[in-house]
Each structure stands twice: as C-alpha cells, then as structure tokens.
Design a protein around this motif. Structure first.
Motif, PDB file in Angstrom:
ATOM      1  N   PHE A 221       0.799  -1.221   0.000  1.00  0.00           N
ATOM      2  CA  PHE A 221       0.000   0.000   0.000  1.00  0.00           C
ATOM      3  C   PHE A 221       0.839   1.282   0.000  1.00  0.00           C
ATOM      4  O   PHE A 221       0.312   2.373  -0.113  1.00  0.00           O
ATOM      5  CB  PHE A 221      -0.935   0.017   1.216  1.00  0.00           C
ATOM      6  N   MET A 222       2.146   1.124   0.171  1.00  0.00           N
ATOM      7  CA  MET A 222       3.035   2.287   0.214  1.00  0.00           C
ATOM      8  C   MET A 222       4.088   2.162  -0.874  1.00  0.00           C
ATOM      9  O   MET A 222       4.501   1.067  -1.239  1.00  0.00           O
ATOM     10  CB  MET A 222       3.776   2.361   1.563  1.00  0.00           C
ATOM     11  N   LEU A 223       4.525   3.339  -1.336  1.00  0.00           N
ATOM     12  CA  LEU A 223       5.610   3.403  -2.299  1.00  0.00           C
ATOM     13  C   LEU A 223       6.737   4.179  -1.639  1.00  0.00           C
ATOM     14  O   LEU A 223       6.473   5.143  -0.909  1.00  0.00           O
ATOM     15  CB  LEU A 223       5.115   4.163  -3.535  1.00  0.00           C
TER      16      LEU A 223
ATOM     17  N   LEU B 103       5.131   7.568   0.099  1.00  0.00           N
ATOM     18  CA  LEU B 103       3.759   8.030  -0.142  1.00  0.00           C
ATOM     19  C   LEU B 103       2.864   6.822  -0.400  1.00  0.00           C
ATOM     20  O   LEU B 103       3.357   5.752  -0.749  1.00  0.00           O
ATOM     21  CB  LEU B 103       3.706   9.000  -1.328  1.00  0.00           C
ATOM     22  N   PRO B 104       1.550   6.976  -0.245  1.00  0.00           N
ATOM     23  CA  PRO B 104       0.660   5.837  -0.528  1.00  0.00           C
ATOM     24  C   PRO B 104       0.635   5.546  -2.025  1.00  0.00           C
ATOM     25  O   PRO B 104       0.724   6.471  -2.838  1.00  0.00           O
ATOM     26  CB  PRO B 104      -0.717   6.325  -0.062  1.00  0.00           C
ATOM     27  N   ARG B 105       0.518   4.274  -2.381  1.00  0.00           N
ATOM     28  CA  ARG B 105       0.353   3.905  -3.793  1.00  0.00           C
ATOM     29  C   ARG B 105      -1.010   4.383  -4.299  1.00  0.00           C
ATOM     30  O   ARG B 105      -1.953   4.511  -3.519  1.00  0.00           O
ATOM     31  CB  ARG B 105       0.433   2.383  -3.952  1.00  0.00           C
ATOM     32  N   ALA B 106      -1.127   4.606  -5.610  1.00  0.00           N
ATOM     33  CA  ALA B 106      -2.406   5.021  -6.190  1.00  0.00           C
ATOM     34  C   ALA B 106      -3.428   3.889  -6.096  1.00  0.00           C
ATOM     35  O   ALA B 106      -4.630   4.132  -6.003  1.00  0.00           O
ATOM     36  CB  ALA B 106      -2.215   5.432  -7.646  1.00  0.00           C
ATOM     37  N   ARG B 107      -2.956   2.670  -6.179  1.00  0.00           N
ATOM     38  CA  ARG B 107      -3.805   1.507  -5.918  1.00  0.00           C
ATOM     39  C   ARG B 107      -2.922   0.417  -5.338  1.00  0.00           C
ATOM     40  O   ARG B 107      -1.710   0.450  -5.504  1.00  0.00           O
ATOM     41  CB  ARG B 107      -4.545   1.060  -7.178  1.00  0.00           C
ATOM     42  N   ALA B 108      -3.547  -0.542  -4.663  1.00  0.00           N
ATOM     43  CA  ALA B 108      -2.775  -1.586  -3.997  1.00  0.00           C
ATOM     44  C   ALA B 108      -2.021  -2.422  -5.028  1.00  0.00           C
ATOM     45  O   ALA B 108      -2.483  -2.594  -6.160  1.00  0.00           O
ATOM     46  CB  ALA B 108      -3.697  -2.480  -3.174  1.00  0.00           C
ATOM     47  N   ALA B 109      -0.859  -2.931  -4.616  1.00  0.00           N
ATOM     48  CA  ALA B 109      -0.027  -3.733  -5.516  1.00  0.00           C
ATOM     49  C   ALA B 109      -0.819  -4.914  -6.056  1.00  0.00           C
ATOM     50  O   ALA B 109      -1.399  -5.682  -5.298  1.00  0.00           O
ATOM     51  CB  ALA B 109       1.205  -4.233  -4.765  1.00  0.00           C
TER      52      ALA B 109
END
Lengths: 455, 111
Positions: free
Chosen positions: B27-29, B81-87
């Motif tokens: 959920f994070m990048l 930062l949070p990902r735009a969508r989950a991996a």
C-alpha cells in the motif's frame, strides 16, 4: 561475549566458497527468510511461489546439512513465500526428504502456522482491537474477513523463541517479520533488544547489503553494544555506505522500524569499517510498544482475468494515437454494453499503451503521447466469470486491431500480435484487502506450533 | 566527488548517484535518492525541491500522507507516499513499484 549467526534468503542461495567458509565458524544458528509480500497478492491466495521447488530444495539441503553438522538450529521464516500454512507443510516435507536422503536424522522440527482463524479475527474487530496502518486506507470489516481467500498474521520473535524452548532444532515458520527470524535467539540469550533487533533488521537480506550486492551467507556477530556484519563470499564486502544504504531498501521509514513488540530507532546509529570487508554498527535504540500488535496480510478474489496484446508501427496511426485510442475505446465500450447489457458494468477493461510515455505510470500522471517508434497495447479484462472476461478481452482486442485511423482511407488495418490464441485466460485474480494490525494479549495467541521428530 | 561545484541548475538525475523506487508493503511506495556526499544532499534539501507539498502536487496525493526522510549515514533522501492503488489490484501497472521514481528524475535543482 559474542553470538554469531548466518543469514541467507531461501531460493536466492549462496556460493560454494561461502558454505565452505561457514564450516570453521562458531555459530549460534543459521537463519533464513523465505518470503515476501512484494511479488503481489497471488502467492498468498494460491499455490504459487516466488522461487521454484528446485531452488528452495537446493538451499534447504545445503543449509540443513550445515546446521546438523554444526549442531546448531536452522530457523526459517515465511516458509513457502507468503504465509500460507501449505507453504510451511511444503518446506517440512522437503526437510523430511532431505533428512532421509542425507541421513541427517534424528532432529526435532517445529512448524509454526500463521493463517488467522476467522472467528478469532471477527472477535478482534467487534472488540475494537483492529487498527489501520499508514498508506492506502482500506475499510476492513467482518464482511471482508468472510470474503477473504486467505488471511495471515505476521509473527514477531516470540513464537520462534517458544519453538526453540520447545526443543526445536529446525524452526519452519509461516509469515514472520523478516527481523523476527534473526532476533529470536539473540533475545533469548539476553542480548539487548536494541542490538538484537537492529542486527536482525540489517541481517534479513543476507548478502544484499554487500558490494557488489549478491545472494550470500551474511555473517553477523552480535555483542552487548553493537554488531559486525560481513559477507562470506570473498568477492564481496560490506562497507559503511553499502550497509547504511540498504537500510532504505523497501522500508517507508529507515529511521523507525516498527516490529510487533516495539520500534527500532536508528537515528543515532554509526556505521564504521571494522576491517576491509566488515562493518561495525552500534547506536540503535528500541522502544517497547505500548500494546503488542500483529500485522495482518490478506487477499480476496477480484474477478477472473483475460489478457490480449497487439502492436503497431504504422506511423500514420501513431501520429494520431491519443485521438485514435479515444475513439477506439468508445467503440469498444459501446460494443461491450450492447453484448453484455446490464452486466457490462461488472467488467473492468484496462488498455495499457507502451511506447507512448505512460506504460508504467501508476499514478496516471502523464497524458498519452505520440510514440517515436512503435506502440504496444496490453489489454486486460476482469469480470465475474472467466467466460465474460474472455468475451470482453476478445471483443476489445478484435476492435483494436481493426479500428482505422482517420489518416488512412479504408478499413482493413490489422495490428501485429505475437501469440495464437491471441486472448489468454489468467484465471482468478486476487487483491490485497487489509492494511491493519490487531492487538493481542499474548504474542503466541494467533499462531499454532506443532512439533515432530524427524527419524 | 561532489557535483555541487557546478553552479548551474541541475536535474535531480544529474545530482544523484542513484534514484530508485519500490513498494514498502502493498500500500506504500518509497523512493530513494542517493547522493555522492552530504553537500549534494544538502543542496536538494535547501532548494525545497522535495517537500511533502511538492511531492503531493507531482503525484496528486494528500501532502499529509507524504514523508520525506533524510538519512545522513547514506547521504540519501527518502520519499514515502501511498500507492495510487494496492499492488497487483485491478488496473495496476507496476506491481512492485519499481518505476515510480521517474516523475522526479528531471526536477530542476537550482544552485
């Protein structure tokens, strides 16, 4: 007084000269991580693994033989890759076979299972003991629990310590924090939490902290003030920079590492060269958590997927690509609505364009550009049934390969595509659906330990 | 070693010895920028090129969810930062997050 151990990653392996060098060391244990969540949701949902059976068996044979020869524990976390109980059983099966073939028995194995009981988890939700983590925020309710394909907890050091106290020579654990694998024995031997945890955090990637970074046996020597790391392969070395830089890898915050039992603070850590190949690290602190928490990892079905691909190097089409694709997409959407009626909304069609500047653009920041050489399209349909996914993908692909650009007269245009059949069914796909921790009264509470003697 | 002797405006990719990105969980990048020495790292910090606000504007996320961390021991800056969508979710194009540093490469860093 010092305590010495080795770390490697099951499946990535280590060179022969490292294994030979290991034999002269006075080790407390050999530890290995065998899993990661980074490859995606499928490995937790299904039966897939990151590394093949051949690779895992090869590493297990060498590590188990070395550990039994030296009479030290072999401690492995995230067996099978993802936290499935099946993954622990798979590793246990290989250990039994290797023991028989190489006459290593008798020894005692502990299997620690990490899949979470659904009723237990629903109880935690009802009691308000579920808390969200940072990152993408997702709702998580009893309904999500019910529709999950699989849910695992990520264990800390305590289940490992319990298994070793229970007499295990080999610990095969389900999903665990990478550092729990390596902190357990130093903690059980009275080393300070700050040193035990920080050493474990640095150790978890094995030879990846060396220069050059390569799979290896990493040697870790822990004392009461700090620890020293070095790769066993003569062709690699640890430098203060290589070790410090690796702390950033795949961690959102390299200054505060959160573990189930507390937080490692590395803000005052010093990395100094101990010799040409070794680095001494000291200065971390450890703050115990107010409440012990266990992180959850879980997946749920997202639908059936079918994919297709096509490419163009027709410059007339490429020069009007953004407009052409918009018109093509509108045609596809109209056809999907006509064919599938009310259920069309249940399917998701994604058309990725590579070569136009935004094929890897996760955040959708770049508009579609004009490709310089050629454009590659990867279509992906996700729907409630495989038949529907395949139907949507076929329709989209067939439209896309024939849709004419305005710059040509006539309508016989055909893209290039590499495979036949052009549409490939990828089966049920899954998505991660939980980004939370649960509070537990006892660190062992969500996990189960089974023992066996391998004869 | 330091590239700060160059008084001209440089791009981040010219100043850094490595820029890379990867997931920190599904959920994070997290994006790492390594520099050859503390001067280059300091130059980027002082130019306010990488701030929660600038990252939020570039990646179109909420600034409150962005973390910028200076890691002195590695002459590095980290952006999480949070990902735009989950991996691996429907529509994802970068399961492990390996190419998401690209929007930062050409940012101008004044001397």
């Amino acid at each position: 007084m010092t305590l010495e151990y080795l770390s490697f990653f099951v499946g990535a392996g280590f060179p022969d000269d490292s294994l030979a060098a290991a034999k002269s060391l006075d080790l407390a244990f050999i530890g290995a991580d065998a899993g990661t969540i980074d490859v995606g949701p499928y490995q937790l949902a299904g039966s897939g693994t990151i590394f093949s059976e051949a690779l895992c068996r090869h590493d297990l044979r060498r590590a188990l033989t070395a550990a039994r020869d030296m009479r030290v524990p072999l401690v492995i976390g995230s067996c099978g890759g993802s936290g499935r109980n099946e993954g622990v059983d798979w590793f246990a099966g290989m250990v039994r076979e290797i023991a028989r073939e190489s006459r290593l028995a008798p020894f005692r194995v502990a299997r620690i299972y990490s899949e979470i009981d659904r009723n237990y988890l629903c109880g935690k939700i009802r009691d308000g003991l579920l808390h969200p983590l940072s990152g993408l925020q997702l709702p998580y309710t009893e309904e999500h629990v019910a529709r999950s394909s699989r849910i695992t907890g990520v264990m800390g050091a305590e289940p490992f310590i319990a298994a070793l106290k229970g007499g295990a020579d080999v610990v095969l654990a389900g999903r665990a924090t990478d550092s729990a694998i390596f902190s357990a024995i130093p903690l059980a031997n009275g080393y300070p939490e700050s040193v035990a945890w920080h050493a474990a955090k640095v150790a978890e990637c094995g030879g990846a902290i060396g220069e050059p970074a390569r799979p290896d046996l990493l040697r870790v020597i822990v004392d009461h003030e700090g620890f020293v790391v070095s790769p066993l392969a003569a062709s690699s070395r640890c430098t203060p920079w290589s070790v410090a830089a690796h702390q950033l890898y795949e961690n959102a915050d390299p200054i505060h590492f959160v573990e189930p039992s507390g937080t490692i603070d590395t803000s005052k850590v010093a990395f100094t060269a101990a010799d040409a190949r070794s680095v001494r690290i000291s200065g971390a602190s450890f703050t115990p958590a107010r409440v012990y928490t266990v992180k959850l990892e879980g997946v749920e079905p997202a639908g059936y997927q079918s994919i297709a691909m096509a490419s163009y190097n027709d410059r007339v089409l490429l020069e009007e690509l953004p407009v052409w694709l918009k018109r093509t997409r509108a045609e596809i959407d109209a056809k999907v609505a006509r064919v599938f009626g009310a259920s069309a909304k249940d399917a998701t069609l994604t058309i990725r364009t590579y070569g136009a500047g935004n094929g890897s653009d996760l955040f959708g920041l770049e508009p579609l550009g004009i490709p310089k050489a050629d454009a590659f399209f990867l279509l992906d349909a996700v729907a409630p049934t495989q038949a529907m996914a395949s139907g949507v993908a076929t329709l989209a692909w067939h439209t896309l390969i024939h849709f004419p650009p305005s710059g040509w007269r006539g309508g016989v245009l055909t893209a290039a595509w590499p495979f036949n059949p052009p549409v490939m069914d990828r089966g049920l796909m899954h998505r991660f659906n939980v980004n939370h921790v649960i509070e537990v009264d006892d660190p062992l509470e969500p996990f189960r330990i089974d023992y066996e003697t391998v004869e | 070693m330091s590239k700060t002797t160059n008084a001209a405006t440089l791009r981040l990719r010219d100043l850094a010895v490595c820029i890379r990105s990867k997931n920190a969980g599904p959920f994070m990048l997290t994006i790492d920028l390594f520099f050859s020495g503390p001067e280059d790292c300091r130059r980027v910090i002082d130019a306010h090129v990488l701030t929660p606000e600038s990252i939020a504007a570039i990646y179109r996320v909420d600034a409150a969810t962005v973390k910028i961390i200076y890691v002195a021991q590695a002459n590095a800056l980290k952006v999480s930062l949070p990902r735009a969508r989950a991996a691996g979710d429907v529509g994802d194009c970068d399961v492990a997050g390996g190419q998401q540093f690209a929007p930062l490469m050409d940012l101008a860093v004044p001397a």
